[in-house]
Design a protein around this motif. Structure first.
Motif, PDB file in Angstrom:
ATOM      1  N   ILE A 147       0.883  -1.103  -0.001  1.00 21.77           N
ATOM      2  CA  ILE A 147       0.070   0.017  -0.025  1.00 21.77           C
ATOM      3  C   ILE A 147       0.904   1.256  -0.082  1.00 21.77           C
ATOM      4  O   ILE A 147       2.011   1.169   0.419  1.00 21.77           O
ATOM      5  CB  ILE A 147      -0.976   0.041   1.183  1.00 21.77           C
ATOM      6  N   ALA A 148       0.274   2.531  -0.383  1.00 19.61           N
ATOM      7  CA  ALA A 148       1.144   3.662  -0.212  1.00 19.61           C
ATOM      8  C   ALA A 148       1.164   4.253   1.150  1.00 19.61           C
ATOM      9  O   ALA A 148       0.308   3.588   1.884  1.00 19.61           O
ATOM     10  CB  ALA A 148       0.355   4.656  -1.317  1.00 19.61           C
ATOM     11  N   GLN A 149       2.082   4.905   1.081  1.00 20.66           N
ATOM     12  CA  GLN A 149       2.134   5.627   2.554  1.00 20.66           C
ATOM     13  C   GLN A 149       0.801   6.329   3.248  1.00 20.66           C
ATOM     14  O   GLN A 149       0.484   6.382   4.289  1.00 20.66           O
ATOM     15  CB  GLN A 149       3.319   6.791   2.545  1.00 20.66           C
ATOM     16  N   GLU A 150       0.130   7.065   2.234  1.00 22.52           N
ATOM     17  CA  GLU A 150      -1.101   7.616   2.663  1.00 22.52           C
ATOM     18  C   GLU A 150      -2.084   6.786   3.120  1.00 22.52           C
ATOM     19  O   GLU A 150      -2.872   6.736   4.120  1.00 22.52           O
ATOM     20  CB  GLU A 150      -1.503   8.730   1.752  1.00 22.52           C
ATOM     21  N   GLN A 151      -2.075   5.434   2.250  1.00 24.90           N
ATOM     22  CA  GLN A 151      -3.095   4.398   2.995  1.00 24.90           C
ATOM     23  C   GLN A 151      -2.770   3.875   4.211  1.00 24.90           C
ATOM     24  O   GLN A 151      -3.411   3.523   5.092  1.00 24.90           O
ATOM     25  CB  GLN A 151      -2.902   3.178   1.895  1.00 24.90           C
ATOM     26  N   ALA A 152      -1.271   3.700   4.486  1.00 23.11           N
ATOM     27  CA  ALA A 152      -0.888   3.080   5.759  1.00 23.11           C
ATOM     28  C   ALA A 152      -1.388   4.282   6.816  1.00 23.11           C
ATOM     29  O   ALA A 152      -1.688   3.752   7.883  1.00 23.11           O
ATOM     30  CB  ALA A 152       0.595   2.946   5.704  1.00 23.11           C
ATOM     31  N   ARG A 153      -0.935   5.509   6.596  1.00 25.03           N
ATOM     32  CA  ARG A 153      -1.388   6.369   7.615  1.00 25.03           C
ATOM     33  C   ARG A 153      -3.067   6.501   7.747  1.00 25.03           C
ATOM     34  O   ARG A 153      -3.400   6.448   9.359  1.00 25.03           O
ATOM     35  CB  ARG A 153      -1.139   7.821   7.126  1.00 25.03           C
ATOM     36  N   GLN A 154      -3.765   6.142   6.716  1.00 29.02           N
ATOM     37  CA  GLN A 154      -5.068   6.135   7.056  1.00 29.02           C
ATOM     38  C   GLN A 154      -5.534   4.843   7.824  1.00 29.02           C
ATOM     39  O   GLN A 154      -6.705   4.916   8.452  1.00 29.02           O
ATOM     40  CB  GLN A 154      -5.958   6.472   5.579  1.00 29.02           C
ATOM     41  N   ALA A 155      -5.159   3.755   7.460  1.00 29.56           N
ATOM     42  CA  ALA A 155      -5.419   2.606   7.911  1.00 29.56           C
ATOM     43  C   ALA A 155      -5.106   2.641   9.522  1.00 29.56           C
ATOM     44  O   ALA A 155      -6.093   2.318  10.302  1.00 29.56           O
ATOM     45  CB  ALA A 155      -4.766   1.278   7.407  1.00 29.56           C
TER      46      ALA A 155
END
Length: 84
Positions: A55-63
């Motif tokens: 996953i992308a960095q922003e997706q990791a943050r959101q998760a």
């Protein structure tokens, strides 16, 4: 002299060179497709499950922001600058 002898070595080298880089972040899914994700990992974590996808960095943050647990071994929350 057999010219084909070097072919497997060249193919192996080319496969290694063309292998895509591992993702920076991983999302580990639950046991079935209806289960929510269980962990966010850094891309080089030794404890990722077989059900992990990049996953992308922003997706990791959101998760992590919505409650997916950060892996206690690789600590992606620290790497992302997100601390409880």
């Amino acid at each position: 002299m057999d010219r084909r002898r070097g072919a497997p070595d060249a193919e192996r080298r080319r496969g290694i060179e063309e292998k895509p880089a591992p993702p920076d972040w991983l999302l580990e899914q639950g046991l079935n497709r209806h289960s929510p994700p269980v962990y966010v990992h850094t891309g080089d974590c030794w404890n990722t499950g077989k059900r992990s996808t990049g996953i992308a960095q922003e997706q990791a943050r959101q998760a992590i922001a919505v409650g997916v647990k950060a892996c206690p071994h690789c600590r992606p929350d620290s790497a992302l600058g997100i601390l409880d």
